[in-house]
Each structure stands twice: as C-alpha cells, then as structure tokens.
Design a protein around this motif. Structure first.
Motif, PDB file in Angstrom:
ATOM      1  N   HIS A 231      53.092 -15.374  10.377  1.00 39.16           N
ATOM      2  CA  HIS A 231      53.817 -14.217  10.915  1.00 39.16           C
ATOM      3  C   HIS A 231      54.397 -14.556  12.296  1.00 39.16           C
ATOM      4  CE1 HIS A 231      55.028 -10.111  11.489  1.00 39.16           C
ATOM      5  NE2 HIS A 231      54.325 -10.021  12.605  1.00 39.16           N
TER       6      HIS A 231
ATOM      7  N   LEU B 167      58.429 -15.016  13.328  1.00 42.22           N
ATOM      8  CA  LEU B 167      59.001 -14.258  14.456  1.00 42.22           C
ATOM      9  C   LEU B 167      59.625 -15.216  15.472  1.00 42.22           C
ATOM     10  CD1 LEU B 167      56.319 -11.491  15.194  1.00 42.22           C
ATOM     11  CD2 LEU B 167      58.627 -11.160  14.290  1.00 42.22           C
TER      12      LEU B 167
ATOM     13  N   ARG C 135      63.337 -15.349  16.984  1.00 42.39           N
ATOM     14  CA  ARG C 135      63.502 -15.175  18.447  1.00 42.39           C
ATOM     15  C   ARG C 135      64.270 -16.345  19.051  1.00 42.39           C
ATOM     16  NH1 ARG C 135      60.593 -16.978  22.604  1.00 42.39           N
ATOM     17  NH2 ARG C 135      58.894 -17.743  21.313  1.00 42.39           N
TER      18      ARG C 135
END
Length: 269
Positions: A188, A192, A196
């Motif tokens: 996870h 992300l 980003r």
C-alpha cells in the motif's frame, strides 16, 4: 509521449555517472574541507541534509572550477563519507597520521574534527563498524542509544544483507513506510509512493520530494518491474527476502512463473 512508467524510470537512468564520484583531487579536498567545516558524521546525516550539503558543495565547486564542471549527486558525498570514515578510524586506532608527503598535518586535522572512535576507559579503542548498505557508523552511542544503527536493518526498514540467492537489496535510502524492521514489504505504501513521486516530479504536484529517496526508489522500481506489451499491465516482482504485508488485497497480486508480482495500476496509463 512517454508512458508513466517510462517517465519514472528516466529519473534514475538520467544520472550522469561522473556526478556519482569525485573526478580529481580538487573535488576530494573540497569535500574534506567541508566535512571539517560542517562536522559531517554519517549517522547524523539524513537524506535531506545530504541534499542541502550537496547544493552547497556544488555551489563551491562551480566557484572553484567554473560553470562547465559536472555537478555532484548527493550519492557522491554520501559514498565519500562512508568511504573516508573507516579510513580515518583506522588511522586513529593505529596512531598513523603520515601522508605520502611525510607530513602529519592533513590526517591529524581530519581525524580530530569529530569524534570517530569510542573511548572506553580501560579498554583499547576499538574500530567502529560501518554498515555496508547505508555506509553509516553503526554504534556511535552507548548501548540502546537512539543514535545506534538498528540490529539487522537500516533506518529505511530494509535489511542490511540479503539471504536469498540472486536477490539484490533495495538501494539506500528507500522512502519511509515501504519496508519495516527488515522483514515486511508494504504494497500500500509502495503504490502510494509510485503515485506521489510521479505527480511531484512530472506534474509539479504539492509537497516536497526527497531527491536521494526518489532516485533510490526509481532504481528499485526499474530493477523489478515488467510491462506486458499486450495489455500494458505493469507488474512489480515481489521479494523472496521480505514478507508481503498480509493486509494486501489478493487481487493486487499475480502469480507468474513461480513468482509473485504486484499490479501497479497507476502506471498502466
């Protein structure tokens, strides 16, 4: 245009190899002068501090050598400090400060700028150990001191050495939260970070990104990612050396040729 995955891969492949090492003695001596001035110690340097230190180094290097000089990447300074600290510690424990020109002034000065060897009363000074992965002095403080390197893993949560054959460890330093305690990989947090980094670097997204971490992360990504031409699926090969966080949804993981892969849907566009 480039796909999102090609854009991310270009971060680490676009680095000039000459920016990763010192090319001559002037570059080395400038580094040593600045180490003395700013009292750099590997275990006190964060990746942000390295980026700031490198900006100042490049500023001085251009002043010295002119605009055409190849500016350094923070990895050059990080590696140089990781290389010089054990040499200085060895000179201190052997009490050997003589340089090639038979003078002691250079090495005496640079060995005394910061305290490198632990003095324990009644004991012979012992040579400090350096971590082979993050190039940090491992035990600068007393037992259980927060300054000390964690047992078996670096500050970014990646283990110091790999037990799995043919398995390369992720390059130092990985963004926080992707690995923990040298044991677990967190998909996870990884996914992300993919988004980003992409948004920050290629879409001028909000917030700061850390240059050292971004480069190390994109190297990790390149080394384990496969793009299937037929349907543009982007897959990241999971680790033999790390347990995948058990809360990861099973539909995110694909088995192929006896290996497990993580789908990176964000990079499929």
């Amino acid at each position: 245009g480039q796909t999102r995955s090609q854009c991310l891969f270009s971060i680490s492949t676009g680095i000039d190899p000459r920016s990763l090492t010192f090319q001559n003695s002037d570059e080395f001596y400038l580094f040593m002068e600045m180490r003395a001035e700013f009292k750099w110690l590997s275990y006190q340097m964060t990746s942000k501090r390295w980026v700031m230190a490198t900006e100042e180094y490049n500023h001085r290097l251009i002043k010295k050598a002119g605009q055409s000089v190849i500016q350094k990447n923070p990895q050059a300074l990080l590696r140089a400090l990781g290389d010089i600290e054990p040499k200085l510690m060895s000179r201190i424990t052997k009490n050997d400060y003589t340089s090639r020109t038979n003078s002691e002034s250079f090495w005496r000065r640079h060995c005394s700028v910061v305290s490198l060897v632990k003095e324990e009363p009644g004991r012979k000074a012992r040579k400090a150990q350096t971590c082979s992965r993050c190039l940090t002095i491992m035990y600068p403080g007393p037992e259980n001191s927060p300054l000390n390197h964690k047992k078996g893993y670096c500050a970014d949560g990646v283990k110091q050495s790999s037990k799995a054959a043919g398995e390369e460890l992720p390059p130092w330093p990985q963004p926080r939260g992707i690995f923990s305690e040298g044991r677990t990989f967190h998909p996870h947090a990884f996914l992300l970070t993919v988004q980003r980094v992409y948004e920050h670097v290629f879409m001028q997204g909000p917030g700061e990104t850390d240059l050292l971490e971004t480069e190390a992360f994109s190297k990790l990504l390149i080394s384990r990612t496969k793009v299937h031409e037929s349907d543009n699926t982007v897959l990241f090969r999971l680790f033999k050396d790390f347990v995948t966080d058990p809360t990861t949804p099973r539909d995110r993981i694909v088995s192929h040729n006896g290996e497990e892969w993580l789908r990176i849907n964000y990079l499929q566009q």
